[in-house]
Design an enzyme around this catalytic site. Sequence first.
Site, PDB file in Angstrom:
ATOM      1  N   HIS A  87       3.323   4.194  12.800  1.00 34.94           N
ATOM      2  CA  HIS A  87       2.157   4.976  13.236  1.00 34.94           C
ATOM      3  C   HIS A  87       2.531   6.038  14.274  1.00 34.94           C
ATOM      4  CE1 HIS A  87      -1.097   1.831  11.917  1.00 34.94           C
ATOM      5  NE2 HIS A  87      -0.062   1.862  11.093  1.00 34.94           N
ATOM      6  N   HIS A 108       0.837  -1.213   0.000  1.00 36.11           N
ATOM      7  CA  HIS A 108       0.000   0.000   0.000  1.00 36.11           C
ATOM      8  C   HIS A 108       0.865   1.253   0.000  1.00 36.11           C
ATOM      9  CE1 HIS A 108       0.360   0.952   4.411  1.00 36.11           C
ATOM     10  NE2 HIS A 108       0.492  -0.357   4.528  1.00 36.11           N
ATOM     11  N   SER A 140      -2.540  -6.035  12.391  1.00 37.82           N
ATOM     12  CA  SER A 140      -3.648  -6.517  11.569  1.00 37.82           C
ATOM     13  C   SER A 140      -3.432  -6.144  10.115  1.00 37.82           C
ATOM     14  CB  SER A 140      -4.975  -5.916  12.046  1.00 37.82           C
ATOM     15  OG  SER A 140      -5.209  -6.214  13.403  1.00 37.82           O
ATOM     16  N   ASP A 183      -0.499   4.348   0.636  1.00 36.96           N
ATOM     17  CA  ASP A 183      -1.005   5.364   1.564  1.00 36.96           C
ATOM     18  C   ASP A 183      -0.306   5.214   2.911  1.00 36.96           C
ATOM     19  OD1 ASP A 183      -2.439   2.916   2.069  1.00 36.96           O
ATOM     20  OD2 ASP A 183      -3.930   4.039   3.216  1.00 36.96           O
ATOM     21  N   ASP A 211       4.732  -6.136   4.837  1.00 30.48           N
ATOM     22  CA  ASP A 211       4.092  -5.101   5.662  1.00 30.48           C
ATOM     23  C   ASP A 211       4.132  -5.528   7.129  1.00 30.48           C
ATOM     24  OD1 ASP A 211       2.815  -2.725   6.199  1.00 30.48           O
ATOM     25  OD2 ASP A 211       0.816  -3.428   5.651  1.00 30.48           O
ATOM     26  N   GLU A 219      -5.181   1.178   2.672  1.00 32.11           N
ATOM     27  CA  GLU A 219      -4.927   0.217   3.739  1.00 32.11           C
ATOM     28  C   GLU A 219      -5.029   0.856   5.116  1.00 32.11           C
ATOM     29  OE1 GLU A 219      -2.883  -2.384   6.594  1.00 32.11           O
ATOM     30  OE2 GLU A 219      -2.407  -0.305   6.099  1.00 32.11           O
ATOM     31  N   ARG A 252      -8.092  -5.859  19.065  1.00 32.50           N
ATOM     32  CA  ARG A 252      -7.347  -6.799  18.231  1.00 32.50           C
ATOM     33  C   ARG A 252      -7.894  -8.196  18.495  1.00 32.50           C
ATOM     34  NH1 ARG A 252      -4.104  -4.008  14.427  1.00 32.50           N
ATOM     35  NH2 ARG A 252      -3.661  -2.002  15.415  1.00 32.50           N
ATOM     36  N   HIS A 295     -21.863  25.161  33.487  1.00 29.29           N
ATOM     37  CA  HIS A 295     -20.970  25.657  34.529  1.00 29.29           C
ATOM     38  C   HIS A 295     -20.803  24.546  35.572  1.00 29.29           C
ATOM     39  CE1 HIS A 295     -19.525  27.945  37.970  1.00 29.29           C
ATOM     40  NE2 HIS A 295     -19.345  29.027  37.177  1.00 29.29           N
TER      41      HIS A 295
END
Length: 462
Positions: A431, A85, A403, A87, A184, A157, A332, A217
């Site tokens: 990331h 990928h 994943s 992206d 990946d 992806e 996950r 408030h």
Amino acid sequence: MSAQQFIQDHKERFLNELLDLLRIPSVSADPKFKDEVFQAANFVKESLIKAGADTAEICQTAGYPIVYGEKIIDPALPTVLVYGHYDVQPADPYELWDSPPFEPVIKKTKIHPEGAIFARGSADDKGQFYMHVKAFEAMMATDELPCNVKFMIEGEEEVGSDNLDQFVIENKEKLKADVILISDTHMISMQDPSITVGLRGMAYMEVEVTGSNRDLHSGTYGGAVANPINVLCDLIASMKDENEHITIPGFYDKVQELTAEQRSRLNEAPFDLQEYKSKLDIDEVHGEKGYTTIERVGIRPTLDVNGIWGGYTGEGAKTVLPSKAYAKISMRLVPDQDWKEIAKLFEDYFRSKAPASVRVNVKSHHGGAPAVVSDSSVGYKAAEAAMEETFGKRPIPTREGGSIPIVALFQKELGSDPILFGFGLDTDALHSPNEHYGVQNYFIGIETIAAFFRHFRKLSEA
């Protein structure tokens, strides 16, 4: 000239081309980078043509395009399909980067004394899929391509690959191959190469908790009206017990439990707990009771808050009781959990536990199935032989916590186990700010991929 020699002779160009690709901020999650995502797709297409593809095309989808290319030298020969990928993840927060995320720089590190490429997408996944393009070029330039090859490089992806399923289903004949290569994932280390044979799935959720019809408030209303942030925190906390066991009813019903022997083999992988903690600058690890760190990130499901917000977060003080609170939560998953079933269980639990003093909204963003691939197939044996050739050591089969939803898709629709042929390291800051990819990893990846083609042809004909 051999393909290996060609790679050595063109190292500088191969590296500079990757740096050019990394300069393109192809962030699929942020619409402001839409033009740059398409620019990256064009870059990939042109790279495939220059490398020697018979055809390369940009296939439009309802979202960002998929780049497809192929070189068929003989229909009777084995065919390799490469997936990757182009992206990348958002680079935020920019202020935590030591150098601009889309201005790649090469710096030496303790783990990468030969240098690492610091840039968003360097390891995930531009640096890794581009290895395949360069290995292909080297084999073409030296007339050493032993198999047919097809490329499918997508641009969604990082946002769930929403349009990949339809593309794969509609193009099964076009994508037909004897083996699928995906780079990946990561290895244990450069000294201990490994091949991933298991991946966790995922269900990604967003929740909204609403209290009053406006911010209030906190002195006038505090203690009398529900605070959505407090309620949200209580709901999240209730999803785990004191042993970090997830409390959502039915969550573990389909979890595939490994045997004692399987768990023992998994824990044979080299792992230094003290070094692991030192790399992360933490005093102690944390997770589900009764499982090792390797097991917690490879064979056990999880539930984690990825973001939480609401109320006032600016400078100074503002005594506000917020109207709304939000959180993004990912789970996950492991075989045989179904992400859609888990998403429904999560939503039912969240709604049932919420007090009447608030209203809740639960949204499922995306998800994917977990996958386990064979370590006895011809493709795996070829990858194993290729790594042993270039690293000088037989790779270890491992299960990874990340994943890649398309692995299960490929297994189902294309009838083939993908080979998770990753060359990154778990320290590459995927990331995160300061993502990087070792220069040595990049080049040994190119060499190993070229070796894979030779071994796959030989083993296929055995």
